[in-house]
Write a protein that holds these residues in place. Sequence first.
Motif, PDB file in Angstrom:
ATOM      1  N   ALA A 250       1.129  -0.925  -0.180  1.00  0.00           N
ATOM      2  CA  ALA A 250      -0.177   0.341   0.126  1.00  0.00           C
ATOM      3  C   ALA A 250       0.864   1.101   0.074  1.00  0.00           C
ATOM      4  N   LEU A 251       2.090   0.859   0.740  1.00  0.00           N
ATOM      5  CA  LEU A 251       2.668   2.397   0.888  1.00  0.00           C
ATOM      6  C   LEU A 251       3.450   2.999  -0.181  1.00  0.00           C
ATOM      7  N   VAL A 252       4.202   1.402  -1.307  1.00  0.00           N
ATOM      8  CA  VAL A 252       4.763   1.223  -2.390  1.00  0.00           C
ATOM      9  C   VAL A 252       3.870   2.682  -3.413  1.00  0.00           C
ATOM     10  N   ALA A 253       2.331   1.654  -3.684  1.00  0.00           N
ATOM     11  CA  ALA A 253       1.574   2.398  -4.897  1.00  0.00           C
ATOM     12  C   ALA A 253       0.925   3.794  -3.842  1.00  0.00           C
ATOM     13  N   LEU A 254       0.719   4.263  -2.390  1.00  0.00           N
ATOM     14  CA  LEU A 254       0.746   5.320  -2.487  1.00  0.00           C
ATOM     15  C   LEU A 254       1.873   6.195  -2.553  1.00  0.00           C
ATOM     16  N   ILE A 255       3.143   6.379  -2.625  1.00  0.00           N
ATOM     17  CA  ILE A 255       3.711   6.958  -3.342  1.00  0.00           C
ATOM     18  C   ILE A 255       3.883   6.919  -4.535  1.00  0.00           C
ATOM     19  N   GLN A 256       3.708   5.745  -5.562  1.00  0.00           N
ATOM     20  CA  GLN A 256       3.769   5.800  -6.870  1.00  0.00           C
ATOM     21  C   GLN A 256       2.960   6.898  -7.446  1.00  0.00           C
ATOM     22  N   LEU A 257       1.935   6.845  -6.869  1.00  0.00           N
ATOM     23  CA  LEU A 257       0.653   8.002  -7.411  1.00  0.00           C
ATOM     24  C   LEU A 257       1.093   8.896  -6.547  1.00  0.00           C
ATOM     25  N   LEU A 258       1.559   8.963  -6.052  1.00  0.00           N
ATOM     26  CA  LEU A 258       1.929  11.000  -4.788  1.00  0.00           C
ATOM     27  C   LEU A 258       2.761  11.413  -6.802  1.00  0.00           C
TER      28      LEU A 258
ATOM     29  N   TRP B 216      -7.129  12.253 -13.234  1.00  0.00           N
ATOM     30  CA  TRP B 216      -7.406  10.734 -13.156  1.00  0.00           C
ATOM     31  C   TRP B 216      -6.985   9.917 -14.314  1.00  0.00           C
ATOM     32  N   THR B 217      -5.975   9.724 -14.528  1.00  0.00           N
ATOM     33  CA  THR B 217      -5.397   8.361 -16.053  1.00  0.00           C
ATOM     34  C   THR B 217      -5.728   7.115 -14.780  1.00  0.00           C
ATOM     35  N   THR B 218      -5.673   6.584 -16.487  1.00  0.00           N
ATOM     36  CA  THR B 218      -5.787   4.632 -15.673  1.00  0.00           C
ATOM     37  C   THR B 218      -4.411   4.068 -14.530  1.00  0.00           C
ATOM     38  N   GLN B 219      -3.471   4.782 -15.265  1.00  0.00           N
ATOM     39  CA  GLN B 219      -2.483   5.350 -14.735  1.00  0.00           C
ATOM     40  C   GLN B 219      -2.452   4.869 -13.314  1.00  0.00           C
TER      41      GLN B 219
ATOM     42  N   PHE C 248       6.984  -3.361  -9.234  1.00  0.00           N
ATOM     43  CA  PHE C 248       8.704  -3.055 -10.019  1.00  0.00           C
ATOM     44  C   PHE C 248       8.666  -2.763 -11.534  1.00  0.00           C
ATOM     45  N   ILE C 249       7.485  -3.484 -12.031  1.00  0.00           N
ATOM     46  CA  ILE C 249       8.224  -3.506 -13.972  1.00  0.00           C
ATOM     47  C   ILE C 249       7.525  -2.368 -13.793  1.00  0.00           C
ATOM     48  N   LEU C 250       6.106  -1.622 -13.227  1.00  0.00           N
ATOM     49  CA  LEU C 250       5.993  -0.681 -13.669  1.00  0.00           C
ATOM     50  C   LEU C 250       5.928   0.897 -12.782  1.00  0.00           C
ATOM     51  N   ARG C 251       7.301   0.573 -12.566  1.00  0.00           N
ATOM     52  CA  ARG C 251       7.778   1.382 -11.543  1.00  0.00           C
ATOM     53  C   ARG C 251       7.945   3.058 -12.352  1.00  0.00           C
ATOM     54  N   LYS C 252       8.458   3.585 -13.935  1.00  0.00           N
ATOM     55  CA  LYS C 252       8.557   4.258 -13.970  1.00  0.00           C
ATOM     56  C   LYS C 252       7.643   5.136 -14.108  1.00  0.00           C
ATOM     57  N   LEU C 253       7.889   6.715 -14.412  1.00  0.00           N
ATOM     58  CA  LEU C 253       7.277   7.220 -14.186  1.00  0.00           C
ATOM     59  C   LEU C 253       6.663   7.649 -15.726  1.00  0.00           C
ATOM     60  N   PRO C 254       6.241   8.228 -16.022  1.00  0.00           N
ATOM     61  CA  PRO C 254       5.728   9.312 -17.478  1.00  0.00           C
ATOM     62  C   PRO C 254       6.211  10.452 -17.657  1.00  0.00           C
TER      63      PRO C 254
ATOM     64  N   LEU D 173       5.209   4.720 -23.125  1.00  0.00           N
ATOM     65  CA  LEU D 173       5.757   4.133 -22.130  1.00  0.00           C
ATOM     66  C   LEU D 173       4.296   2.842 -21.777  1.00  0.00           C
ATOM     67  N   LEU D 174       4.720   1.763 -21.023  1.00  0.00           N
ATOM     68  CA  LEU D 174       3.514   0.847 -20.753  1.00  0.00           C
ATOM     69  C   LEU D 174       3.553   1.647 -19.301  1.00  0.00           C
ATOM     70  N   GLY D 175       1.746   2.013 -19.070  1.00  0.00           N
ATOM     71  CA  GLY D 175       0.880   2.300 -18.230  1.00  0.00           C
ATOM     72  C   GLY D 175       0.489   3.718 -18.365  1.00  0.00           C
ATOM     73  N   ASP D 176       0.869   4.373 -18.936  1.00  0.00           N
ATOM     74  CA  ASP D 176       0.931   5.971 -18.900  1.00  0.00           C
ATOM     75  C   ASP D 176      -0.181   6.023 -20.747  1.00  0.00           C
ATOM     76  N   GLU D 177      -1.371   6.578 -19.776  1.00  0.00           N
ATOM     77  CA  GLU D 177      -3.041   6.447 -20.767  1.00  0.00           C
ATOM     78  C   GLU D 177      -2.044   7.728 -22.091  1.00  0.00           C
ATOM     79  N   GLU D 178      -2.277   8.505 -21.258  1.00  0.00           N
ATOM     80  CA  GLU D 178      -1.771   9.670 -23.176  1.00  0.00           C
ATOM     81  C   GLU D 178      -0.676   9.214 -23.590  1.00  0.00           C
ATOM     82  N   GLU D 179       0.424   8.865 -23.615  1.00  0.00           N
ATOM     83  CA  GLU D 179       1.136   8.152 -24.583  1.00  0.00           C
ATOM     84  C   GLU D 179       1.156   6.700 -25.230  1.00  0.00           C
ATOM     85  N   GLY D 180       0.096   6.007 -24.391  1.00  0.00           N
ATOM     86  CA  GLY D 180      -0.034   5.075 -25.209  1.00  0.00           C
ATOM     87  C   GLY D 180      -0.927   5.061 -26.685  1.00  0.00           C
ATOM     88  N   ARG D 181      -1.954   6.653 -26.247  1.00  0.00           N
ATOM     89  CA  ARG D 181      -2.743   7.305 -27.367  1.00  0.00           C
ATOM     90  C   ARG D 181      -2.264   7.747 -28.966  1.00  0.00           C
TER      91      ARG D 181
END
Length: 335
Positions: free
Chosen positions: A50-58, A69-72, A277-283, A317-325
């Motif tokens: 939960a902490l890792v997910a929250l930090i990544q969200l922030l 609020w993007t998909t990521q 971990f796999i999707l740790r990279k930021l957009p 970037l896998l996991g970034d909504e706008e770049e996927g489009r």
Amino acid sequence: AASTNRMVGDGNSTAPPASGSADNEQGWWNNPRAQDITFDVLAGCYAVIALVALIQLLRIQRRVPEYGWTTQKVFHLLNFVCASFRAGVFPVWREVDALPNAAARAALMDTPGLLFFTTYALLVLFWAEIYHQARSFPTGALRPTFVGVNALVYAFQGSLWTWEGAQPKVGAVLEKVSALFLAFVCAVAAAGFVVYGGRLFAMLRSFPAESRGRQKKLREVGAVTAVCATCFTVRAVMVCTSAFAETKDGLDMMNHPVRNAVYYACCEIAPSALVLFILRKLPPRTRRADERRTPRRERRGRDRGEVHGDDERREPLLGDEEEGRVRGRHRCNRD
């Protein structure tokens, strides 16, 4: 009675077996202290997730606040909520098991499993949108389908909880129905990852070998597909096996914490950790964010065409909504 996705066995008292009983001779797991330690460790693992997910969200919100609020972002928020739910319930499992209302016990133990399904179904939805846009297929029905499927899942499971609370005598039947339903939901999620993960993987392989980041994205899609498909398949098999097992020690019995540890570690904790971990990279930063960070002289040079960094920032970037489009539009233009 309780479903096989809960730690409650049959609604009876959670008091440990008497010393010298047959159950107590089966193993150390009948020791109340061992049970408490096991569930406290599980709660700690979920708290870390939960902490890792929250930090990544922030971090993502700080990087691209203007996208909303993007998909990521929703994916990481659901990861945080699901893991926090588990981390809050496991330390008080005895109190949960002692609740007189069967529906309340069921909701507390089964809701995180449903949230876990929604979290990773959202990832399947994102991949499906990328694939449909890249192939010029219509995408209008994808999100309504996602919402409709999740609504049906929660409505059906909620009806089972209500029925279980109102008619405790049919608990044994509802236990098997709930288990079969959960197994079916997990199988659907696994199939979604195999279908759209495989299609996206094949599409990425069709790109020119010299494409920037092609190999990395192939590894990301392949790894996430393998982890999630395996996770949901194993979960479906384990739930079905537990539902029809003859022994009293079902999958999530409180008197067998070892099975709990293996089940949650294999089906939720390890997959969540690996995917995060796999999707740790930021957009990549947007132009507006770059303007705030770039010196005025460099901005003037870039406006005159002296700095050429846009192509690199547009790498998907896998996991970034706008770049996927963007990748989908580029693919359509090449076709």
